[in-house]
Design a protein around this motif. Structure first.
Motif, PDB file in Angstrom:
ATOM      1  N   VAL A  16       0.832  -1.208   0.000  1.00  0.00           N
ATOM      2  CA  VAL A  16       0.000   0.000   0.000  1.00  0.00           C
ATOM      3  C   VAL A  16       0.864   1.253   0.000  1.00  0.00           C
ATOM      4  O   VAL A  16       0.549   2.243  -0.668  1.00  0.00           O
ATOM      5  CB  VAL A  16      -0.956  -0.005   1.224  1.00  0.00           C
ATOM      6  CG1 VAL A  16      -1.695   1.306   1.345  1.00  0.00           C
ATOM      7  CG2 VAL A  16      -1.935  -1.161   1.111  1.00  0.00           C
ATOM      8  N   LYS A  17       1.973   1.214   0.709  1.00  0.00           N
ATOM      9  CA  LYS A  17       2.842   2.383   0.844  1.00  0.00           C
ATOM     10  C   LYS A  17       3.546   2.758  -0.466  1.00  0.00           C
ATOM     11  O   LYS A  17       3.717   3.944  -0.760  1.00  0.00           O
ATOM     12  CB  LYS A  17       3.887   2.102   1.933  1.00  0.00           C
ATOM     13  CG  LYS A  17       4.791   3.258   2.253  1.00  0.00           C
ATOM     14  CD  LYS A  17       5.744   2.837   3.370  1.00  0.00           C
ATOM     15  CE  LYS A  17       6.825   3.863   3.582  1.00  0.00           C
ATOM     16  NZ  LYS A  17       7.798   3.421   4.566  1.00  0.00           N
ATOM     17  N   LEU A  20       1.776   5.199  -2.798  1.00  0.00           N
ATOM     18  CA  LEU A  20       1.616   6.495  -2.144  1.00  0.00           C
ATOM     19  C   LEU A  20       2.917   7.294  -2.205  1.00  0.00           C
ATOM     20  O   LEU A  20       2.907   8.496  -2.480  1.00  0.00           O
ATOM     21  CB  LEU A  20       1.180   6.317  -0.685  1.00  0.00           C
ATOM     22  CG  LEU A  20      -0.196   5.673  -0.485  1.00  0.00           C
ATOM     23  CD1 LEU A  20      -0.435   5.406   0.988  1.00  0.00           C
ATOM     24  CD2 LEU A  20      -1.284   6.541  -1.066  1.00  0.00           C
ATOM     25  N   ASN A  23       3.436   8.422  -5.786  1.00  0.00           N
ATOM     26  CA  ASN A  23       2.548   9.535  -6.117  1.00  0.00           C
ATOM     27  C   ASN A  23       3.085  10.845  -5.558  1.00  0.00           C
ATOM     28  O   ASN A  23       3.060  11.881  -6.242  1.00  0.00           O
ATOM     29  CB  ASN A  23       1.144   9.271  -5.581  1.00  0.00           C
ATOM     30  CG  ASN A  23       0.144  10.262  -6.116  1.00  0.00           C
ATOM     31  OD1 ASN A  23       0.082  10.481  -7.319  1.00  0.00           O
ATOM     32  ND2 ASN A  23      -0.638  10.848  -5.224  1.00  0.00           N
ATOM     33  N   ASP A  24       3.592  10.836  -4.336  1.00  0.00           N
ATOM     34  CA  ASP A  24       4.180  12.042  -3.753  1.00  0.00           C
ATOM     35  C   ASP A  24       5.357  12.530  -4.594  1.00  0.00           C
ATOM     36  O   ASP A  24       5.507  13.726  -4.845  1.00  0.00           O
ATOM     37  CB  ASP A  24       4.649  11.795  -2.319  1.00  0.00           C
ATOM     38  CG  ASP A  24       3.500  11.731  -1.335  1.00  0.00           C
ATOM     39  OD1 ASP A  24       2.391  12.195  -1.672  1.00  0.00           O
ATOM     40  OD2 ASP A  24       3.724  11.214  -0.223  1.00  0.00           O
ATOM     41  N   GLU A  27       3.992  14.045  -7.863  1.00  0.00           N
ATOM     42  CA  GLU A  27       3.376  15.350  -7.619  1.00  0.00           C
ATOM     43  C   GLU A  27       4.442  16.427  -7.444  1.00  0.00           C
ATOM     44  O   GLU A  27       4.276  17.550  -7.929  1.00  0.00           O
ATOM     45  CB  GLU A  27       2.467  15.302  -6.391  1.00  0.00           C
ATOM     46  CG  GLU A  27       1.147  14.615  -6.645  1.00  0.00           C
ATOM     47  CD  GLU A  27       0.247  14.594  -5.426  1.00  0.00           C
ATOM     48  OE1 GLU A  27       0.699  14.992  -4.325  1.00  0.00           O
ATOM     49  OE2 GLU A  27      -0.907  14.177  -5.574  1.00  0.00           O
TER      50      GLU A  27
END
Length: 54
Positions: A16-17, A20, A23-24, A27
């Motif tokens: 799951v990490k 994320l 994505n950071d 971005e």
């Protein structure tokens, strides 16, 4: 074991990490590139970041 879980050694938290964290990173790259694009070229389309509601 599904592909994403296998890539993370079967650790559900890491599975799951990983997206994320990715994505950071992406971005941050987008924000950096928006700053590098001239406002004339972008024609004002890339002003202050606006979070979309989907």
């Amino acid at each position: 074991m599904p592909g994403a879980a296998a890539a993370c050694g079967g650790d559900a938290r890491e599975t799951v990490k990983a997206p994320l964290v990715a994505n950071d990173f992406l971005e941050a790259q987008v924000d950096e590139l928006r700053g590098a694009v001239s406002s004339g070229y972008a024609r004002g389309r890339h002003g202050a970041r606006q979070d979309r509601q989907e």
